[in-house]
Design an enzyme around this catalytic site. Structure first.
Site, PDB file in Angstrom:
ATOM      1  CD  GLU A 209       2.690 -49.546   4.510  1.00  0.00           C
ATOM      2  OE1 GLU A 209       2.186 -50.671   4.303  1.00  0.00           O
ATOM      3  OE2 GLU A 209       3.784 -49.391   5.076  1.00  0.00           O
ATOM      4  CB  CYS A 243      -4.401 -53.959   2.508  1.00  0.00           C
ATOM      5  SG  CYS A 243      -3.689 -53.923   4.161  1.00  0.00           S
TER       6      CYS A 243
HETATM    7  P1  NAD Z   1      -7.602 -45.395  -3.055  1.00  0.00           P
HETATM    8  O1  NAD Z   1      -6.249 -45.510  -3.633  1.00  0.00           O
HETATM    9  O2  NAD Z   1      -8.758 -45.281  -3.988  1.00  0.00           O
HETATM   10  O3  NAD Z   1      -7.712 -44.111  -2.084  1.00  0.00           O
HETATM   11  C1  NAD Z   1      -6.804 -43.880  -1.037  1.00  0.00           C
HETATM   12  C2  NAD Z   1      -6.723 -42.386  -0.753  1.00  0.00           C
HETATM   13  O4  NAD Z   1      -6.244 -41.717  -1.918  1.00  0.00           O
HETATM   14  C3  NAD Z   1      -8.053 -41.733  -0.388  1.00  0.00           C
HETATM   15  O5  NAD Z   1      -7.845 -40.822   0.673  1.00  0.00           O
HETATM   16  C4  NAD Z   1      -8.445 -40.990  -1.654  1.00  0.00           C
HETATM   17  O6  NAD Z   1      -9.176 -39.809  -1.420  1.00  0.00           O
HETATM   18  C5  NAD Z   1      -7.115 -40.653  -2.286  1.00  0.00           C
HETATM   19  N1  NAD Z   1      -7.171 -40.609  -3.755  1.00  0.00           N
HETATM   20  C6  NAD Z   1      -7.970 -41.351  -4.573  1.00  0.00           C
HETATM   21  N2  NAD Z   1      -7.722 -41.053  -5.868  1.00  0.00           N
HETATM   22  C7  NAD Z   1      -6.749 -40.106  -5.873  1.00  0.00           C
HETATM   23  C8  NAD Z   1      -6.063 -39.399  -6.907  1.00  0.00           C
HETATM   24  N3  NAD Z   1      -6.333 -39.606  -8.198  1.00  0.00           N
HETATM   25  N4  NAD Z   1      -5.120 -38.501  -6.541  1.00  0.00           N
HETATM   26  C9  NAD Z   1      -4.833 -38.293  -5.234  1.00  0.00           C
HETATM   27  N5  NAD Z   1      -5.458 -38.934  -4.228  1.00  0.00           N
HETATM   28  C10 NAD Z   1      -6.397 -39.827  -4.530  1.00  0.00           C
HETATM   29  O7  NAD Z   1      -7.762 -46.640  -2.077  1.00  0.00           O
HETATM   30  P2  NAD Z   1      -9.027 -47.085  -1.243  1.00  0.00           P
HETATM   31  O8  NAD Z   1     -10.093 -47.578  -2.174  1.00  0.00           O
HETATM   32  O9  NAD Z   1      -9.394 -46.041  -0.264  1.00  0.00           O
HETATM   33  O10 NAD Z   1      -8.417 -48.313  -0.426  1.00  0.00           O
HETATM   34  C11 NAD Z   1      -8.328 -49.603  -0.925  1.00  0.00           C
HETATM   35  C12 NAD Z   1      -6.938 -49.923  -1.419  1.00  0.00           C
HETATM   36  O11 NAD Z   1      -5.992 -49.622  -0.414  1.00  0.00           O
HETATM   37  C13 NAD Z   1      -6.744 -51.404  -1.706  1.00  0.00           C
HETATM   38  O12 NAD Z   1      -5.953 -51.549  -2.856  1.00  0.00           O
HETATM   39  C14 NAD Z   1      -5.986 -51.916  -0.494  1.00  0.00           C
HETATM   40  O13 NAD Z   1      -5.240 -53.080  -0.714  1.00  0.00           O
HETATM   41  C15 NAD Z   1      -5.141 -50.749  -0.170  1.00  0.00           C
HETATM   42  N6  NAD Z   1      -4.783 -50.770   1.242  1.00  0.00           N
HETATM   43  C16 NAD Z   1      -3.483 -50.985   1.587  1.00  0.00           C
HETATM   44  C17 NAD Z   1      -3.136 -51.039   2.922  1.00  0.00           C
HETATM   45  C18 NAD Z   1      -1.728 -51.274   3.371  1.00  0.00           C
HETATM   46  O14 NAD Z   1      -1.448 -51.076   4.551  1.00  0.00           O
HETATM   47  N7  NAD Z   1      -0.806 -51.676   2.499  1.00  0.00           N
HETATM   48  C19 NAD Z   1      -4.117 -50.866   3.894  1.00  0.00           C
HETATM   49  C20 NAD Z   1      -5.419 -50.648   3.499  1.00  0.00           C
HETATM   50  C21 NAD Z   1      -5.739 -50.582   2.177  1.00  0.00           C
END
Ligand code: NAD
Length: 455
Positions: A209, A243
């Protein structure tokens, strides 16, 4: 407990068969609801502390959303779990054919920080309904919420069934090295790619997602005042950290100034003349996101808002005019309270522009002409969206929610959540009362019959 031990224990417990019955799943869904009721106050406090979410926003978008998702699962679970009988060709005469609904096993849910309760628990509801065990990895950027999630899950569930592992990307990487049965990731596109690469090493199925830039198109026949109201609501809820928030506007040039005027009116009505002093206005999650989002103010011309408070990490609801596709604000997903505006003359032009970029997670179109509405639906690929509204599609549990292309893989909510966490096992239960010889080598009739039956 370390990730390896938790996964090993969950897998062993899963194989003992505890999670499979309807009664178990139903009881655990009810338990999840009880947990949300008992922890309502700590959840609201944690959301206030980490993001300054108002009680209304936090309750509606996080707790109420989850409770109604649980109710929806409870209402239909029995029917969804039932084996699905299917028809069979003549070659299968005498047999019974059905699809058995089977859980995957042990599921990892990785959550982001913007709706840190909803996005951590909603996939758990689906995974539990489908009969899996679950490990939750909440976002480290909302540490108070992460702590509450761990505390409440530990109080209500055995870690052999649902466990929480807190931490950053190192912890997540360690989890991703385990023999999981399913990975459900919500987060950014770059991290989504890392998750998929890791999952591919063990061929673990994934739902991703993700995010991206969701366009909002306002045509000249749109009801401008209502469009402005619904856009301002969809964009600035959670300070734009949603998002599926409208990322940018594509407005017919004839209605641009009228739309800006109406949006300014609603920005003041919803957030007051000084949003930075509004006690309920959501803050930016951390300093680096504050720096990133405020840097977009250097693009175009600010026509509304633009004020900052670095100490409070708040950015006013802002409209940027005179923006071009090459500005930084049009390159990245904004994920903050800044709304850039571009204009257009012809709808075809807009369709081409959106189609030349990664497929958006959401798209919103405002305009009354049904032919134009259909053009948008038919000719642009995007995860989901609304005609004459924003965000509202996500609130209907009968609609699957997810992206397409760079905005994601797979979907959830309602039945789609149950289906996501369920393997459809195809079964033929053959009769032993008779045996049709045509399939065996040497049967004189075989070729003739196969040609007749199978074509
Ligand atoms: P992110 O990708 O930075 O982090 C998400 C999760 O991944 C966190 O739990 C984090 O600890 C983990 N993570 C981060 N880097 C990692 C790595 N290198 N390896 C493994 N795990 C890792 O996202 P965010 O900043 O928490 O959220 C914002 C993003 O999420 C935006 O792009 C937004 O559009 C998207 N989002 C999508 C939805 C949806 O339902 N499609 C909902 C909310 C947010």
């Amino acid at each position: 407990m370390d990730p390896k031990t938790i996964v090993t224990n969950q897998k062993a417990w899963y194989l003992e068969g505890h999670t499979k019955s309807y009664d178990f799943r139903k009881d655990q869904l009810k338990r999840l609801k009880k947990m949300l009721n008992i922890y309502e106050e700590p959840i609201l406090k944690a959301l206030k502390f980490d993001l300054n979410k108002s009680e209304y926003e936090a309750y509606a978008a996080e707790i109420a959303f989850l409770k109604s998702e649980i109710d929806h699962q409870l209402k239909s679970l029995k029917a969804w779990m039932a084996p699905k009988k299917v028809k069979a060709p003549l070659t299968h005469t005498g047999s019974k054919n059905f699809v058995q609904k089977e859980p995957y096993g042990t599921v990892l849910v990785i959550a982001p920080w913007n709706y840190p309760i909803q996005l951590a628990i909603a996939p758990v509801i689906g995974a539990v309904a489908a009969g899996n065990t679950v490990i939750i990895k909440p976002s480290e950027l909302t540490p108070t919420v992460s702590w509450v999630i761990k505390k409440m899950i530990e109080q209500f569930f055995d870690p052999k069934f649902i466990a929480v592992i807190e931490g950053d990307k190192e912890v997540t990487q360690e989890l991703l090295d385990q023999p999981l049965d399913y990975i459900f990731f919500t987060g950014s596109v770059p991290v989504g790619k890392i998750i998929m690469e890791k999952a591919s090493k063990r061929l673990i199925p994934v739902t991703l997602e993700l995010g991206g830039k969701s366009p909002t198109i306002v045509n000249r026949d749109a009801p401008i005042d209502l469009a402005a109201k619904r856009i301002v609501w969809g964009k600035f809820t959670n300070a734009g950290q949603t998002c599926i928030a409208p990322d940018y506007l594509l407005v017919h040039h004839e209605v641009k100034s009228k739309l800006i005027h109406a949006m300014k009116k609603y920005m003041t009505e919803f957030y007051g003349p000084r949003p930075l002093e509004n006690p309920d206005y959501v803050k930016i999650v951390n300093d680096s996101h504050f720096e990133r989002v405020s840097s977009y103010l250097e693009n175009g011309t600010v026509v509304a808002g633009g004020g900052l408070d670095q100490k409070k990490r708040m950015i006013e609801p802002t409209i940027l005019d005179q923006v071009t596709w090459s500005d930084q604000v049009m390159q990245d997903e904004i994920f903050g309270p800044i709304l850039p505006i571009l204009t257009f003359d012809q709808l075809d032009e807009v369709i081409d522009q959106v189609n030349s970029r990664p497929k958006p997670l959401a798209l919103y179109y405002f305009g009354d002409d049904e032919h134009d509405q259909q053009q948008i639906i038919d000719r642009i690929s995007f995860g989901g969206g609304c005609i004459n509204d924003t965000l509202y599609h996500i609130l209907n549990p009968h609609l699957p929610f997810g992206g397409v292309g760079e905005s994601g893989i797979g979907s959830y909510h309602g039945q789609s959540s149950f289906d996501t966490f369920t393997h459809e096992k195809s079964m033929t239960k053959q009769t032993t009362k008779f045996d049709q010889n045509f399939r065996y080598p040497g049967s004189a009739l075989s070729l003739k019959i196969i040609k007749k039956v199978l074509g």
